[in-house]
Design an enzyme around this catalytic site. Structure first.
Site, PDB file in Angstrom:
ATOM      1  CB  SER A  49      -0.982  -0.088   1.385  1.00  0.00           C
ATOM      2  OG  SER A  49      -0.367   0.023   2.388  1.00  0.00           O
ATOM      3  CE1 TYR A  50       6.076   5.148   2.740  1.00  0.00           C
ATOM      4  CE2 TYR A  50       7.386   3.662   1.674  1.00  0.00           C
ATOM      5  CZ  TYR A  50       7.058   4.962   2.023  1.00  0.00           C
ATOM      6  OH  TYR A  50       8.167   5.969   2.332  1.00  0.00           O
ATOM      7  CB  ALA A  51       5.168   0.157  -3.163  1.00  0.00           C
TER       8      ALA A  51
END
Length: 252
Positions: free
Chosen positions: A154-156
């Site tokens: 999700s961060y990426a």
């Protein structure tokens, strides 16, 4: 390094970690600062430390995922300083370390809302003021998206969305002399220290891929790069992704 006297710099997530290191770098160059975050006590402490360096500082506890809150921050910045010269979108929350199949929609929304949407809202709100100052936007992405790191789905996704948004903005806003660039840092912050302790194997895999064998310093490495990108010396640089690994330098 670069005289920022009289210039106004907004730094989201500027009360701690990477954002605070960047704020320190700009404070030492004479900038007027606006820092945002979620915790008033953290921001108040940061404000005092930055003012001790000679900077004028205001702070806002604002949720970047709320467009009205962002618009309020920008309006009050103009009321206080009369101009915006630099916008640095640094704030980001996520469930780093959680594998993709373990993510819930709530986990995914956390990253997208706090990162991608906040960046979008701040860019839109600051645009008319940056047109007047021929200003600079520095957005933060990550090697997590560039390299596909484990436990960073999700961060990426949020960070790659920010990179795409930034490239389009650089194209659309270049005619107004607004520079838009992206920095992908690997900096040693309290958050990264926590990640290192919780996921030592991932940490070792990451550090082995860094030529100098260390993460960058938030102020001395990342902060100074941001000051450079905000200076007239970097007026020709826009639409670039700049990766900083362990203080090893600019690698577009």
């Amino acid at each position: 390094m670069a005289d920022m006297t009289g210039k106004t710099v907004i730094i989201t997530g500027g009360g701690k970690g990477l954002g605070f290191g960047i704020a320190r770098a700009f404070a030492k160059e004479g900038a007027n600062l606006v820092i945002t975050g979620r915790t008033a006590a953290t921001l108040e402490k940061a404000k005092a430390e930055l003012e001790a360096l000679g900077a004028q500082v205001i702070y806002f506890t604002a949720d970047g995922a709320e467009e009205d809150a962002v618009n309020s921050v920008v309006a009050q910045t103009i009321e206080k300083y009369g101009r915006i010269d630099v916008l640095i979108n640094n704030a980001q929350a996520s469930k780093s370390g959680l594998m993709l199949e373990e993510h819930t929609k709530k986990d995914f929304d956390l990253a997208i809302n706090s990162g991608l949407y906040a960046t979008f809202f701040y860019m839109k709100a600051c645009f008319p003021h940056l047109k007047e100052t021929k200003g600079v936007i520095i957005n933060f992405a990550s090697g997590a998206g560039l390299n596909g790191r484990l436990g960073q789905s999700s961060y990426a996704a949020a960070k790659e969305g920010i990179r795409g948004l930034s490239r389009v903005a650089a194209t659309e806003w270049g005619p107004y002399d607004i520079n838009v660039n992206v920095v992908c840092p690997l900096a040693m912050t309290p958050g990264l220290e926590k990640w290192r302790d919780e996921y030592p194997k991932l940490y070792e895999q990451t550090i082995q891929g860094i030529p100098l064998g260390r993460f960058a310093d938030p102020e001395k490495d990342i902060g100074k790069v941001c000051v450079f990108l905000a200076s007239e010396d970097a007026a020709y640089i826009t639409g670039e992704t700049i990766t900083l690994q362990g203080g090893s330098g600019l690698r577009p």
